[in-house]
Design an enzyme around this catalytic site. Structure first.
Site, PDB file in Angstrom:
ATOM      1  N   CYS A   1       0.827  -1.212   0.000  1.00 56.03           N
ATOM      2  CA  CYS A   1       0.000   0.000   0.000  1.00 56.03           C
ATOM      3  C   CYS A   1       0.861   1.262   0.000  1.00 56.03           C
ATOM      4  CB  CYS A   1      -0.996   0.001   1.153  1.00 56.03           C
ATOM      5  SG  CYS A   1      -0.255  -0.207   2.763  1.00 56.03           S
TER       6      CYS A   1
ATOM      7  N   HIS B   1      -1.134   1.446   7.518  1.00 51.45           N
ATOM      8  CA  HIS B   1      -1.703   1.356   6.180  1.00 51.45           C
ATOM      9  C   HIS B   1      -1.603   2.719   5.489  1.00 51.45           C
ATOM     10  CE1 HIS B   1      -4.172  -0.070   2.957  1.00 51.45           C
ATOM     11  NE2 HIS B   1      -5.164   0.762   3.208  1.00 51.45           N
TER      12      HIS B   1
END
Ligand SMILES: [Zn+2]
Length: 386
Positions: free
Chosen positions: A70, A343
């Site tokens: 990510c 994230h």
């Protein structure tokens, strides 16, 4: 020094800089000097078929998570929504089939901007290319998005840079003696472009001026450094502004102890003061918020507020008569406690519709522009207003 900028390009000085070197991030080893040539456009020209799926044809396509990728997806989406870079990839770059980083990047951009399905695109080949030249990104561990961005800009630049035939032929001995700092900065920049010109420099290249003053004799020297991104220290506290971070970045620093600099006039190491200002404002200004401290590796959750429109950096300009007003178009966000966990997502303003979207790996969803500014913001992408 806490206010050190990120730069991996060579620094150059009008007087001295032997003790004034910046930290250099790892560079791409393989440099393939090649000239970007004009080619016929591979951008969809807008037939009926192409209108079927405007969503993905307009770059609103997700990127598959290949296992903790990510951080890469977030940066790729910010770059994909950088209009001039997208245009270069879609229209101007001539594929040479040399298997380089730029080649894979362009190919990925083209599939993101001309893909007709709703399926997310895989950046696997691009990731493989990064792994080949940058051991620190090998594997599928979470990494720092800013380090990747820095590496990418540097690597892409080196593959497409053009060196003028005249580069390095003219000596600089004595030519700065009667020049103002502004003139020196301009000469330094044009010398730099002779050696290192590329689309990446044209878009992201800025120039930082450092002024170092000797506390013993008062001698003042100026150093000019090209930069890709500015890494801003965060003012401690629950809340601050991007302008306060810029003030901290450009605040006068005392160089003492092991940071002492050899004064050009005194010829010995002296306590000095050092101050940054921006000599040349890049078309695309990337501001990296230094949320992660080195040791112990902790994260600052300070809510840094920043304007979406009309960020005016005039107070930090070396010269007065330049355009210093920027508008936000992308943000790389980090949620979680460290770069190794957590994230990454990206909020980007579509260069086609002007609407904001949340790019969360394979998912792309519209987002209200008022939600773009959050305390997860990690890297801000601004474009110089025209
Ligand atoms: Zn001195």
């Amino acid at each position: 020094m806490s206010t050190r900028p990120s730069t991996s390009q060579n620094s150059y000085s009008t007087t001295y800089s032997s003790d004034f070197k910046y930290h250099h991030l790892s560079r791409i080893q393989k440099v393939t000097p090649s000239v970007a040539r004009y080619s016929t456009s591979s951008y969809p020209s807008g037939g009926c078929e192409e209108r079927k799926s405007l969503k993905s044809a307009h770059g609103l396509v997700g990127l598959r998570n290949l296992g903790n990728t990510c951080f890469m997806n977030s940066i790729l989406q910010c770059l994909s929504n950088t209009e001039s870079l997208r245009d270069y990839c879609m229209e101007d770059y001539c594929m040479e089939d040399n298997g380089g980083l730029m080649e894979e990047f362009v190919s990925l951009m083209q599939s993101m901007w001309s893909s007709y399905g709703r399926e997310a695109v895989s950046a696997f080949k691009f990731k493989t290319q990064i792994d080949r030249s940058a051991p620190m990104f090998v594997g599928f561990k979470q990494q720092d998005a800013h380090e990747l961005l820095h590496y990418l800009l540097d690597g892409l630049h080196k593959e497409v840079r053009v060196t003028a035939a005249t580069a390095g032929r003219r000596g600089t001995e004595g030519i700065f003696d009667d020049m103002s700092d502004d003139e020196k900065g301009k000469v330094m920049w044009s010398n730099y472009l002779e050696r290192e010109n590329s689309k990446i420099v044209e878009l992201f290249g800025g120039q930082l001026k450092s002024t170092v003053t000797c506390h013993h004799c008062g001698f003042c020297s100026t150093v000019f450094d090209p930069f890709w991104t500015l890494s801003l220290p965060i003012v401690k506290g629950p809340m601050t502004t991007i302008m306060d971070c810029m003030r901290l970045f450009t605040k006068e620093d005392i160089l003492d102890g092991y940071e002492k600099v050899t004064c050009f006039r005194c010829k010995v190491k002296r306590q000095c003061s050092k101050k940054f200002s921006i000599q040349k404002f890049p078309k695309i200004l990337v501001l990296h918020l230094k949320r992660f401290s080195q040791a112990p590796r902790t994260k600052l959750y300070t809510n840094v507020t920043f304007p979406a429109k009309n960020l005016d950096l005039k107070p930090f300009a070396s010269e007065n008569n330049v355009n210093t007003v920027y508008n936000l178009y992308a943000v790389s966000n980090h949620m979680g406690t460290s770069t190794k966990t957590g994230h990454y997502t990206a909020y980007c303003c579509s260069p086609v519709s002007g609407e904001w979207y949340n790019f969360d790996d394979s998912k792309v969803t519209p987002i209200c522009s008022s939600k773009v500014r959050s305390d997860s913001a990690y890297i801000l992408f601004y474009e110089l207003s025209s």
